[in-house]
Write an enzyme that holds these catalytic residues in place. Structure first.
Site, mmCIF file in Angstrom:
data_model
loop_
_atom_site.group_PDB
_atom_site.id
_atom_site.type_symbol
_atom_site.label_atom_id
_atom_site.label_comp_id
_atom_site.label_asym_id
_atom_site.label_seq_id
_atom_site.Cartn_x
_atom_site.Cartn_y
_atom_site.Cartn_z
ATOM 1 N N TYR A 1 0.851 -1.202 0.000
ATOM 2 C CA TYR A 1 0.000 0.000 0.000
ATOM 3 C C TYR A 1 0.883 1.248 0.000
ATOM 4 C CZ TYR A 1 -3.063 3.546 2.225
ATOM 5 O OH TYR A 1 -3.758 4.696 2.545
ATOM 6 N N LYS B 1 1.105 4.515 -2.513
ATOM 7 C CA LYS B 1 0.910 5.897 -2.059
ATOM 8 C C LYS B 1 2.161 6.747 -2.319
ATOM 9 C CE LYS B 1 -3.344 5.961 -0.529
ATOM 10 N NZ LYS B 1 -4.362 6.842 -1.157
HETATM 11 N N1 LIG Z 1 -7.974 6.119 7.112
HETATM 12 C C1 LIG Z 1 -6.671 6.280 7.187
HETATM 13 O O1 LIG Z 1 -6.038 6.077 8.239
HETATM 14 C C2 LIG Z 1 -5.905 6.770 5.981
HETATM 15 C C3 LIG Z 1 -4.556 7.125 6.164
HETATM 16 C C4 LIG Z 1 -3.833 7.579 5.066
HETATM 17 C C5 LIG Z 1 -4.461 7.714 3.840
HETATM 18 N N2 LIG Z 1 -5.771 7.340 3.688
HETATM 19 C C6 LIG Z 1 -6.365 7.480 2.371
HETATM 20 O O2 LIG Z 1 -7.542 8.272 2.478
HETATM 21 C C7 LIG Z 1 -8.434 7.946 1.413
HETATM 22 C C8 LIG Z 1 -9.805 7.642 1.983
HETATM 23 O O3 LIG Z 1 -9.679 6.464 2.790
HETATM 24 P P1 LIG Z 1 -10.713 6.066 3.932
HETATM 25 O O4 LIG Z 1 -9.928 5.984 5.173
HETATM 26 O O5 LIG Z 1 -11.922 6.910 3.853
HETATM 27 O O6 LIG Z 1 -11.008 4.557 3.457
HETATM 28 P P2 LIG Z 1 -12.347 3.715 3.357
HETATM 29 O O7 LIG Z 1 -13.236 4.052 4.484
HETATM 30 O O8 LIG Z 1 -11.879 2.317 3.170
HETATM 31 O O9 LIG Z 1 -13.023 4.257 2.003
HETATM 32 C C9 LIG Z 1 -12.402 4.019 0.769
HETATM 33 C C10 LIG Z 1 -13.251 4.632 -0.323
HETATM 34 O O10 LIG Z 1 -12.582 4.418 -1.580
HETATM 35 C C11 LIG Z 1 -13.503 3.805 -2.458
HETATM 36 N N3 LIG Z 1 -12.888 2.979 -3.481
HETATM 37 C C12 LIG Z 1 -12.095 1.898 -3.335
HETATM 38 N N4 LIG Z 1 -11.761 1.386 -4.529
HETATM 39 C C13 LIG Z 1 -12.375 2.163 -5.449
HETATM 40 C C14 LIG Z 1 -12.425 2.175 -6.866
HETATM 41 N N5 LIG Z 1 -11.812 1.224 -7.611
HETATM 42 N N6 LIG Z 1 -13.143 3.146 -7.499
HETATM 43 C C15 LIG Z 1 -13.787 4.089 -6.775
HETATM 44 N N7 LIG Z 1 -13.802 4.132 -5.441
HETATM 45 C C16 LIG Z 1 -13.090 3.180 -4.790
HETATM 46 C C17 LIG Z 1 -14.409 2.966 -1.547
HETATM 47 O O11 LIG Z 1 -15.584 2.611 -2.246
HETATM 48 P P3 LIG Z 1 -16.419 1.261 -1.880
HETATM 49 O O12 LIG Z 1 -17.304 1.611 -0.719
HETATM 50 O O13 LIG Z 1 -17.148 0.956 -3.138
HETATM 51 O O14 LIG Z 1 -15.392 0.198 -1.523
HETATM 52 C C18 LIG Z 1 -14.624 3.968 -0.435
HETATM 53 O O15 LIG Z 1 -15.581 4.916 -0.799
HETATM 54 C C19 LIG Z 1 -7.800 6.740 0.693
HETATM 55 O O16 LIG Z 1 -7.101 7.196 -0.435
HETATM 56 C C20 LIG Z 1 -6.844 6.190 1.727
HETATM 57 O O17 LIG Z 1 -5.814 5.445 1.139
HETATM 58 C C21 LIG Z 1 -6.507 6.892 4.741
#
Ligand SMILES: NC(=O)c1ccc[n+]([C@@H]2O[C@H](COP(=O)([O-])OP(=O)(O)OC[C@H]3O[C@@H](n4cnc5c(N)ncnc54)[C@H](OP(=O)(O)O)[C@@H]3O)[C@@H](O)[C@H]2O)c1
Length: 230
Positions: free
Chosen positions: A142, A146
């Site tokens: 991952y 990123k």
């Molecule tokens: N939470 C953390 O600690 C953290 C830390 C660093 C970075 N991030 C980044 O922040 C962003 C948001 O993450 P989050 O924490 O909100 O994660 P999350 O709750 O797992 O949500 C992920 C979102 O991405 C969507 N997604 C996944 N694959 C997709 C695709 N092929 N096409 C369109 N949408 C897709 C999911 O849709 P579905 O519902 O359809 O699966 C969901 O809406 C991500 O880029 C993640 O890598 C998060």
């Protein structure tokens, strides 16, 4: 880039940080917020326009660009973490992380940048992660995806210099969403994290270090730690 009166598209807007971005964009006076999701029926936020978009599907991306017309702001938020290990994890999982986290964002940029260039204005907000900068058990593939996302933002900034287009990259640590469910570490609150990111985005910050983890890691990049395990 100011959010008030802007047209914005947010990927992965049905839950987690994406939903929070969409909600706060409305609160800040965006004229139109396209909440893009693989399954738009799951978008339950009044006031947004739900739109079908799997960022790994070029046709979906082209259709979204056509439907939106011009976007002032594209938030590349959709992300996927398989927790695969580099040495013995499933290569299909590792490839999917690159497909969503790097190529998915790049597809959106290639679809929306030409109209921004023609209008001489626009902004991208690309959500990377502190995992771009260090190794941590089960987050290494991952992290590689990123890191690609982060490097992409740096390159875009160079390619779009002079075109009136802002390119902001977001680095953040653990935040309390589904992605981090079951992982027992201190977590940011999504509401606060997104408010911080949008404040800095509106202030024109290129590299948004959204929490203490991001700030600490950035300032330590010149040491030789490179890993939580070291
Ligand atoms: N939470 C953390 O600690 C953290 C830390 C660093 C970075 N991030 C980044 O922040 C962003 C948001 O993450 P989050 O924490 O909100 O994660 P999350 O709750 O797992 O949500 C992920 C979102 O991405 C969507 N997604 C996944 N694959 C997709 C695709 N092929 N096409 C369109 N949408 C897709 C999911 O849709 P579905 O519902 O359809 O699966 C969901 O809406 C991500 O880029 C993640 O890598 C998060």
């Amino acid at each position: 880039m100011k959010i008030k009166n802007s047209v914005v598209i947010v990927t992965g807007a049905n839950r987690g940080l994406g939903k929070q971005f969409a909600a706060q964009l409305l609160e800040r006076g965006a004229e139109r917020v396209y909440a893009a999701a693989r399954n738009p029926e799951l978008v339950d936020l009044p006031g947004v326009d739900a739109i079908r978009l799997d960022v790994t599907d070029q046709q979906h991306v082209d259709d979204a660009a056509h439907a939106v017309g011009h976007a002032d702001i594209v938030i590349n938020n959709a992300g996927f973490s398989s927790f695969a290990r580099l040495v013995d994890g499933d290569l299909n999982d590792i490839r999917r992380e690159i497909e969503v986290n790097y190529f998915g964002a790049l597809r959106m940029i290639r679809a929306f940048a030409p109209a921004m260039r023609n209008r001489g204005r626009g902004a991208f907000l690309n959500v990377s992660s502190v995992m771009a900068w260090l190794g941590y058990e089960h987050s290494n593939s991952y992290g590689a995806s990123k890191a690609a996302n982060w490097a992409m933002s740096n390159g875009l900034r160079e390619e779009l210099a002079g075109a009136g287009i802002q390119v902001s990259s977001v680095l953040l640590g653990s935040t309390d969403t589904d992605m981090m469910a079951g992982i027992d570490v201190p977590k940011n609150r999504p509401e606060e994290l997104v408010a911080t990111v949008l404040d800095q985005f509106e202030g024109g910050v290129n590299e948004i270090l959204a929490d203490d983890a991001a700030q600490g890691l950035k300032s330590g990049l010149s040491d030789d730690r490179g890993s939580f395990a070291g």
